[in-house]
Design an enzyme around this catalytic site. Structure first.
Site, PDB file in Angstrom:
ATOM      1  N   ARG A   4       0.826  -1.219   0.000  1.00 33.21           N
ATOM      2  CA  ARG A   4       0.000   0.000   0.000  1.00 33.21           C
ATOM      3  C   ARG A   4       0.853   1.260   0.000  1.00 33.21           C
ATOM      4  O   ARG A   4       0.580   2.195  -0.751  1.00 33.21           O
ATOM      5  CB  ARG A   4      -0.958   0.016   1.198  1.00 33.21           C
ATOM      6  CG  ARG A   4      -2.066  -1.023   1.083  1.00 33.21           C
ATOM      7  CD  ARG A   4      -2.952  -1.025   2.305  1.00 33.21           C
ATOM      8  NE  ARG A   4      -2.142  -1.289   3.493  1.00 33.21           N
ATOM      9  CZ  ARG A   4      -2.511  -1.033   4.735  1.00 33.21           C
ATOM     10  NH1 ARG A   4      -3.677  -0.478   4.982  1.00 33.21           N
ATOM     11  NH2 ARG A   4      -1.728  -1.325   5.747  1.00 33.21           N
ATOM     12  N   ASN A  14      -6.125  -2.707   2.124  1.00 34.06           N
ATOM     13  CA  ASN A  14      -6.090  -4.156   2.280  1.00 34.06           C
ATOM     14  C   ASN A  14      -7.516  -4.679   2.402  1.00 34.06           C
ATOM     15  O   ASN A  14      -8.380  -4.014   2.973  1.00 34.06           O
ATOM     16  CB  ASN A  14      -5.325  -4.551   3.554  1.00 34.06           C
ATOM     17  CG  ASN A  14      -3.829  -4.422   3.397  1.00 34.06           C
ATOM     18  OD1 ASN A  14      -3.298  -4.377   2.307  1.00 34.06           O
ATOM     19  ND2 ASN A  14      -3.129  -4.358   4.519  1.00 34.06           N
TER      20      ASN A  14
END
Length: 92
Positions: free
Chosen positions: A21, A39
């Site tokens: 990320r 996520n």
């Protein structure tokens, strides 16, 4: 103005706990892409990229490798009209 597009991406493989990320955010910001990344509870990473079509394509291509520690198995992408994302952020 350059034609803008929106890509909704789901990345599977070893993509959580490997700075995927953060690397996605940094790469998107460096390319001037708007959107977000997060996520999912099933182990995948979900992202939305909005921007010029060619730059969004570069971002989708980047997802196939992702962060250095990631091991990407698959990238599913759906394209749509942009809905006005502003900036890029990491969710959750």
């Amino acid at each position: 103005m350059t034609d803008r597009t929106r890509a909704h991406v789901f990345v599977s493989g070893k993509v959580q706990g490997v700075f995927y990320r953060a690397n996605t955010r940094d790469t998107a910001e460096s390319k001037g892409i708007d959107g977000w990344v997060q996520n999912l509870s099933d182990g995948r990473v979900e992202a939305v990229f909005e921007g010029p079509e060619s730059t969004v394509e570069e971002m989708v291509e980047w997802c196939h490798t992702g962060s250095p520690a990631a091991d990407v198995d698959d990238v599913d992408v759906e394209y749509d009209d942009p809905n006005g994302e502003d900036g890029f952020r990491v969710r959750r």
